[in-house]
Design a protein around this motif. Structure first.
Motif, PDB file in Angstrom:
ATOM      1  N   SER A   1       6.826  50.488  54.230  1.00 36.22           N
ATOM      2  CA  SER A   1       8.025  50.927  54.954  1.00 36.22           C
ATOM      3  C   SER A   1       7.709  52.028  55.954  1.00 36.22           C
ATOM      4  CB  SER A   1       9.088  51.420  53.972  1.00 36.22           C
ATOM      5  OG  SER A   1       9.535  50.372  53.169  1.00 36.22           O
ATOM      6  N   VAL A   2       6.899  52.979  55.535  1.00 35.25           N
ATOM      7  CA  VAL A   2       6.537  54.090  56.425  1.00 35.25           C
ATOM      8  C   VAL A   2       5.731  53.574  57.615  1.00 35.25           C
ATOM      9  CG1 VAL A   2       5.172  56.214  56.587  1.00 35.25           C
ATOM     10  CG2 VAL A   2       6.675  55.845  54.624  1.00 35.25           C
ATOM     11  N   VAL A   3       4.766  52.714  57.359  1.00 27.83           N
ATOM     12  CA  VAL A   3       3.940  52.170  58.441  1.00 27.83           C
ATOM     13  C   VAL A   3       4.790  51.297  59.373  1.00 27.83           C
ATOM     14  CG1 VAL A   3       1.954  50.694  59.007  1.00 27.83           C
ATOM     15  CG2 VAL A   3       1.793  52.331  57.124  1.00 27.83           C
ATOM     16  N   SER A   4       5.707  50.534  58.820  1.00 29.17           N
ATOM     17  CA  SER A   4       6.596  49.706  59.656  1.00 29.17           C
ATOM     18  C   SER A   4       7.476  50.576  60.547  1.00 29.17           C
ATOM     19  CB  SER A   4       7.474  48.812  58.779  1.00 29.17           C
ATOM     20  OG  SER A   4       6.699  47.832  58.149  1.00 29.17           O
ATOM     21  N   ALA A   5       8.019  51.658  59.991  1.00 31.78           N
ATOM     22  CA  ALA A   5       8.835  52.573  60.794  1.00 31.78           C
ATOM     23  C   ALA A   5       7.994  53.227  61.886  1.00 31.78           C
ATOM     24  CB  ALA A   5       9.470  53.635  59.902  1.00 31.78           C
ATOM     25  N   CYS A   6       6.778  53.586  61.547  1.00 36.09           N
ATOM     26  CA  CYS A   6       5.870  54.175  62.528  1.00 36.09           C
ATOM     27  C   CYS A   6       5.590  53.166  63.638  1.00 36.09           C
ATOM     28  CB  CYS A   6       4.585  54.619  61.843  1.00 36.09           C
ATOM     29  SG  CYS A   6       3.473  55.565  62.917  1.00 36.09           S
ATOM     30  N   LEU A   7       5.327  51.939  63.277  1.00 37.80           N
ATOM     31  CA  LEU A   7       5.067  50.886  64.256  1.00 37.80           C
ATOM     32  C   LEU A   7       6.258  50.720  65.203  1.00 37.80           C
ATOM     33  CD1 LEU A   7       3.471  48.506  65.429  1.00 37.80           C
ATOM     34  CD2 LEU A   7       4.372  47.103  63.561  1.00 37.80           C
ATOM     35  N   THR A   8       7.451  50.701  64.672  1.00 42.91           N
ATOM     36  CA  THR A   8       8.655  50.569  65.495  1.00 42.91           C
ATOM     37  C   THR A   8       8.739  51.711  66.506  1.00 42.91           C
ATOM     38  OG1 THR A   8       9.833  49.414  63.730  1.00 42.91           O
ATOM     39  CG2 THR A   8      11.181  50.488  65.425  1.00 42.91           C
ATOM     40  N   THR A   9       8.458  52.916  66.050  1.00 42.33           N
ATOM     41  CA  THR A   9       8.523  54.088  66.919  1.00 42.33           C
ATOM     42  C   THR A   9       7.426  54.044  67.978  1.00 42.33           C
ATOM     43  OG1 THR A   9       9.375  55.323  65.028  1.00 42.33           O
ATOM     44  CG2 THR A   9       8.637  56.608  66.916  1.00 42.33           C
ATOM     45  N   ILE A  10       6.238  53.626  67.593  1.00 44.91           N
ATOM     46  CA  ILE A  10       5.118  53.526  68.529  1.00 44.91           C
ATOM     47  C   ILE A  10       5.424  52.506  69.632  1.00 44.91           C
ATOM     48  CG2 ILE A  10       2.754  52.632  68.732  1.00 44.91           C
ATOM     49  CD1 ILE A  10       2.213  54.017  65.998  1.00 44.91           C
ATOM     50  N   VAL A  11       5.963  51.364  69.256  1.00 43.80           N
ATOM     51  CA  VAL A  11       6.291  50.330  70.246  1.00 43.80           C
ATOM     52  C   VAL A  11       7.359  50.848  71.212  1.00 43.80           C
ATOM     53  CG1 VAL A  11       7.324  48.034  70.556  1.00 43.80           C
ATOM     54  CG2 VAL A  11       5.553  48.391  68.819  1.00 43.80           C
ATOM     55  N   ALA A  12       8.376  51.524  70.689  1.00 45.85           N
ATOM     56  CA  ALA A  12       9.425  52.085  71.555  1.00 45.85           C
ATOM     57  C   ALA A  12       8.836  53.107  72.523  1.00 45.85           C
ATOM     58  CB  ALA A  12      10.516  52.730  70.705  1.00 45.85           C
ATOM     59  N   CYS A  13       7.925  53.934  72.034  1.00 44.79           N
ATOM     60  CA  CYS A  13       7.285  54.940  72.874  1.00 44.79           C
ATOM     61  C   CYS A  13       6.429  54.275  73.954  1.00 44.79           C
ATOM     62  CB  CYS A  13       6.450  55.882  72.010  1.00 44.79           C
ATOM     63  SG  CYS A  13       5.793  57.305  72.903  1.00 44.79           S
ATOM     64  N   ALA A  14       5.651  53.282  73.573  1.00 45.54           N
ATOM     65  CA  ALA A  14       4.815  52.575  74.549  1.00 45.54           C
ATOM     66  C   ALA A  14       5.668  51.957  75.642  1.00 45.54           C
ATOM     67  CB  ALA A  14       3.985  51.502  73.851  1.00 45.54           C
ATOM     68  N   GLU A  15       6.752  51.303  75.247  1.00 47.46           N
ATOM     69  CA  GLU A  15       7.617  50.656  76.236  1.00 47.46           C
ATOM     70  C   GLU A  15       8.252  51.680  77.177  1.00 47.46           C
ATOM     71  OE1 GLU A  15      10.279  48.366  73.790  1.00 47.46           O
ATOM     72  OE2 GLU A  15       8.776  46.795  73.464  1.00 47.46           O
ATOM     73  N   GLU A  16       8.696  52.801  76.642  1.00 46.82           N
ATOM     74  CA  GLU A  16       9.308  53.830  77.485  1.00 46.82           C
ATOM     75  C   GLU A  16       8.269  54.440  78.430  1.00 46.82           C
ATOM     76  OE1 GLU A  16      12.116  56.072  79.302  1.00 46.82           O
ATOM     77  OE2 GLU A  16      12.468  54.423  77.921  1.00 46.82           O
ATOM     78  N   CYS A  17       7.083  54.741  77.921  1.00 50.32           N
ATOM     79  CA  CYS A  17       6.043  55.327  78.776  1.00 50.32           C
ATOM     80  C   CYS A  17       5.572  54.343  79.845  1.00 50.32           C
ATOM     81  CB  CYS A  17       4.874  55.815  77.923  1.00 50.32           C
ATOM     82  SG  CYS A  17       5.248  57.345  77.032  1.00 50.32           S
TER      83      CYS A  17
END
Length: 103
Positions: free
Chosen positions: A43-59
């Motif tokens: 769950s923690v890694v999945s949440a981290c992945l979601t946040t990383i993808v959102a950050c990559a897309e925004e950047c």
């Protein structure tokens, strides 16, 4: 934060900070030297992945105008691959399959 038009980057900065906090938390959870719960770890890694993808897309939206956004997007995409690989390994551990073996 020193950009001349900071208002255009507010969402990007917020996403960067959220991503950094989530990655920091994930590292803390993953590196504890005690027994672990695969469901919690996943769950923690999945949440981290979601946040990383959102950050990559925004950047990536700002990468053409800001070198630091291009670097951030690239690093996020590398972290995305690492998280996806870890989730595959966790799934294999949970099912007892060798990593990379078909389920």
């Amino acid at each position: 934060m020193a950009e001349s038009d900071i208002s255009a980057l507010v969402k990007c900065i917020r996403t960067d900070l959220d991503c950094a906090d989530m990655c920091d938390t994930t590292v803390k959870v993953l590196t504890r030297q005690t027994a672990y719960d695969l469901t919690v770890i996943r769950s923690v890694v999945s949440a981290c992945l979601t946040t990383i993808v959102a950050c990559a897309e925004e950047c990536e939206r700002h990468a053409a105008h800001h070198v630091h956004c291009a670097i951030c997007a690239d690093v996020c995409r590398q972290a995305e691959v690492a998280c996806r690989d870890l989730l595959v390994a966790l799934d294999a551990r949970q099912t007892g399959s060798p990593v990379g073996a078909p389920n």
